[in-house]
Structure formats: C-alpha cells, structure tokens
Design an enzyme around this catalytic site. Structure first.
Site, short mmCIF file in Angstrom:
data_model
loop_
_atom_site.label_atom_id
_atom_site.label_comp_id
_atom_site.label_asym_id
_atom_site.label_seq_id
_atom_site.Cartn_x
_atom_site.Cartn_y
_atom_site.Cartn_z
N ASP A 67 0.82 -1.22 0.00
CA ASP A 67 0.00 0.00 0.00
C ASP A 67 0.86 1.27 0.00
OD1 ASP A 67 0.99 -0.34 2.55
OD2 ASP A 67 -0.94 -0.67 3.50
N ASN A 141 -7.11 -2.73 14.84
CA ASN A 141 -8.51 -2.98 14.49
C ASN A 141 -8.67 -4.20 13.56
OD1 ASN A 141 -7.59 -2.08 12.02
ND2 ASN A 141 -8.91 -0.27 11.90
N HIS A 143 -7.04 -4.68 10.68
CA HIS A 143 -6.85 -4.46 9.24
C HIS A 143 -5.56 -5.12 8.74
CE1 HIS A 143 -4.52 -0.35 9.62
NE2 HIS A 143 -3.72 -1.36 9.78
N GLU A 148 -9.55 -1.81 5.83
CA GLU A 148 -10.12 -1.52 7.15
C GLU A 148 -11.33 -2.41 7.41
OE1 GLU A 148 -8.36 0.17 8.94
OE2 GLU A 148 -7.80 2.13 8.20
P1 PGA Z 1 2.41 -1.40 12.80
O1 PGA Z 1 1.18 -1.35 11.80
O2 PGA Z 1 3.34 -2.44 12.28
O3 PGA Z 1 3.04 -0.03 12.71
O4 PGA Z 1 1.88 -1.73 14.15
C1 PGA Z 1 0.66 -2.54 11.32
C2 PGA Z 1 -0.51 -2.25 10.41
O5 PGA Z 1 -1.21 -1.25 10.61
O6 PGA Z 1 -0.74 -3.03 9.48
#
Ligand code: PGA
Length: 259
Positions: A67, A141, A143, A148
C-alpha cells in the site's frame, strides 16, 4: 493457518527473516509482498544483516508493496516509498526495475484513472507470476494493508479511506498531528493478498492481542479483515507472547520447516 508464538519482538523478527531467507535461497527469483509500519522493521534489519554477512542475494527477487498513502510524494519521510528505501532497499541488492510500490501521486477526483492504475498494479503482479510470500502486519482494528474493517473479503487493489482508529494509530509517525495524516491510500485488496502462495503475518505487543485473538479464534468476518487468513492454506502467524496473550488455545512454540 499455523500460529507460532515467540518470546518477544526480536524472536518474531528473526523467525520471519529465517522464513524469507529460506524462500530466497530456494527460489532466487522469488516474488515478495512487502509491508511497512513498525512491525517489519527488525525483520528488514535482519535481512540486511543476512545480505551483508551471509551473502543473501536479492538480485533476482521481485517485490510488490501492499500500500501507499495518497498525496504523499515519494520524498516525504512518511511515504511508504521513503520507508522502503531507507529501511530496506538501499541496503540490499534488489534490482530497482523489480521493485513495485503503488503510486500515491494520483488525483483522488479522477476515480476512473485510479481504478485503471490499480488494475495495472494487479496485472504487474500477475505478470511476475504472482506473489510467493506476502509479509503482513496487522492493525489494532484487525486491518491488513489498508483494508479496514468492513472491507470486502474479495476486494482487489483499490483506493480506501483510512478509519479514525488507523489514523490515531499512525499519528505517532506524524508527530501526533492527525491533520497531517492522509485521508486515503491505495492498497492491495483482501482478495489480492489471499492469492499469495504463502502469507506471513507478524504481530508484537499487547495492543495487538485483541486483533490476534479475533483473527485466530474469532469468526471469519469483514469486521476483522485478517480473520480471512483462517481460510488460507499456507498462512503463518508469528506473534510474541504479548500479542498472543488473549489466545485461549495452545499453539506452537516451534516453526516447523515451512517451505
Ligand atoms: P504497525 O502497523 O506495524 O506499525 O503496528 C501494522 C498495520 O497497521 O498493518
């Protein structure tokens, strides 16, 4: 889905690097799906060490990132182009022609053009023979990528609006200033991710414990996008004890030979 619990972040990262290196040794022209965020940082550091000290060769490897934020130029320190360059690409011997990251420099008002661009990105993955191993983090959450909660489980690469909870989680990268966080991103879809031959999802820390519980032991549902990995035959979830702390079933402490 295989769940492996390691002591801490460092052990999670080393185990993940071992899996990635095993694949690259076995198949030097592997296609890797890459992730950004805090979680894969130590994995990338270990791959860099393996490249420098053990000669792990990335020259034939192709990469596709999950992404990118919309409207952050590649030179912006919070763009994923910048992240990948600084934290991995400039330290190893990938061929720049084989690196793919979605472009965030698109006009959000021109949805037809964005859709064409997303189709093109998917075609590049297909032409490369598909992704052998997709690395994933997970949002608090649930995702994966910027898919999301509520994302269609069959979705493809497309534009998505970031939820408030994701913006709050990522505010730490933007000096805590929510107004600086882009509203949109281009992300591989859940259906795209599910086509990877192997999936390696990493998580560490208590703030991921709920998401990991829902992902591993909850029902498969769009409210927890990562739960779809229960349907993937070659998904490996490597978590530390903190991220595993809400799991109720006992899982592996050892990763068997994976590849
Ligand atoms: P993080 O994010 O590795 O910074 O905890 C993971 C994500 O949001 O996929």
């Amino acid at each position: 889905m295989l769940v492996v619990i390691k002591k801490d972040y460092d052990e999670v990262s080393k185990e993940a690097a071992r899996v990635v290196a095993e694949l690259v040794y076995e198949k030097p022209n592997s296609v890797l799906g890459l992730a950004t965020g805090g979680t894969p940082l130590a994995l990338y550091q270990e791959l860099i060490r393996m490249h420098k000290e053990d000669g792990l060769d990335f020259s034939k490897v192709t990469t596709f990132n999950l992404d990118e934020y919309i409207n952050l130029p590649p030179s912006h320190p919070q763009s994923y182009h910048y992240f990948m360059r600084e934290n991995l690409f400039k330290h190893i011997n990938l061929n720049p022609r084989f690196i793919h990251i979605p472009s965030g420099m698109v006009d959000v008002n021109d949805i037809n053009r964005i859709n064409r661009y997303c189709e093109w990105y998917e075609e590049q993955m297909e032409k490369a023979g598909g992704i052998d191993l997709q690395i994933l983090g997970i949002g608090a959450n649930g995702h994966i990528g910027f898919n999301e909660p509520g994302s269609s489980l069959g979705s493809r690469t497309r534009i998505k609006t970031l939820t408030d909870s994701t913006k709050e989680d990522n505010a730490r990268f933007f000096h805590g200033d929510l107004s600086q966080i882009p509203q949109y991103a281009i992300t591989m879809g859940i259906g795209t991710i599910m086509e990877a031959h192997w999936i390696l999802l990493l998580a560490s820390g208590k703030n991921k414990a709920n998401a990991i519980k829902d992902t591993v032991e909850g029902p498969v549902c769009a409210r927890v996008p990562a739960s779809i990995l229960q349907m993937h035959r070659k998904a490996i979830i490597i978590v530390d004890e903190d991220a595993a702390s809400m799991l109720s079933i006992e899982y592996e402490a050892l990763t068997p030979d994976l590849l």
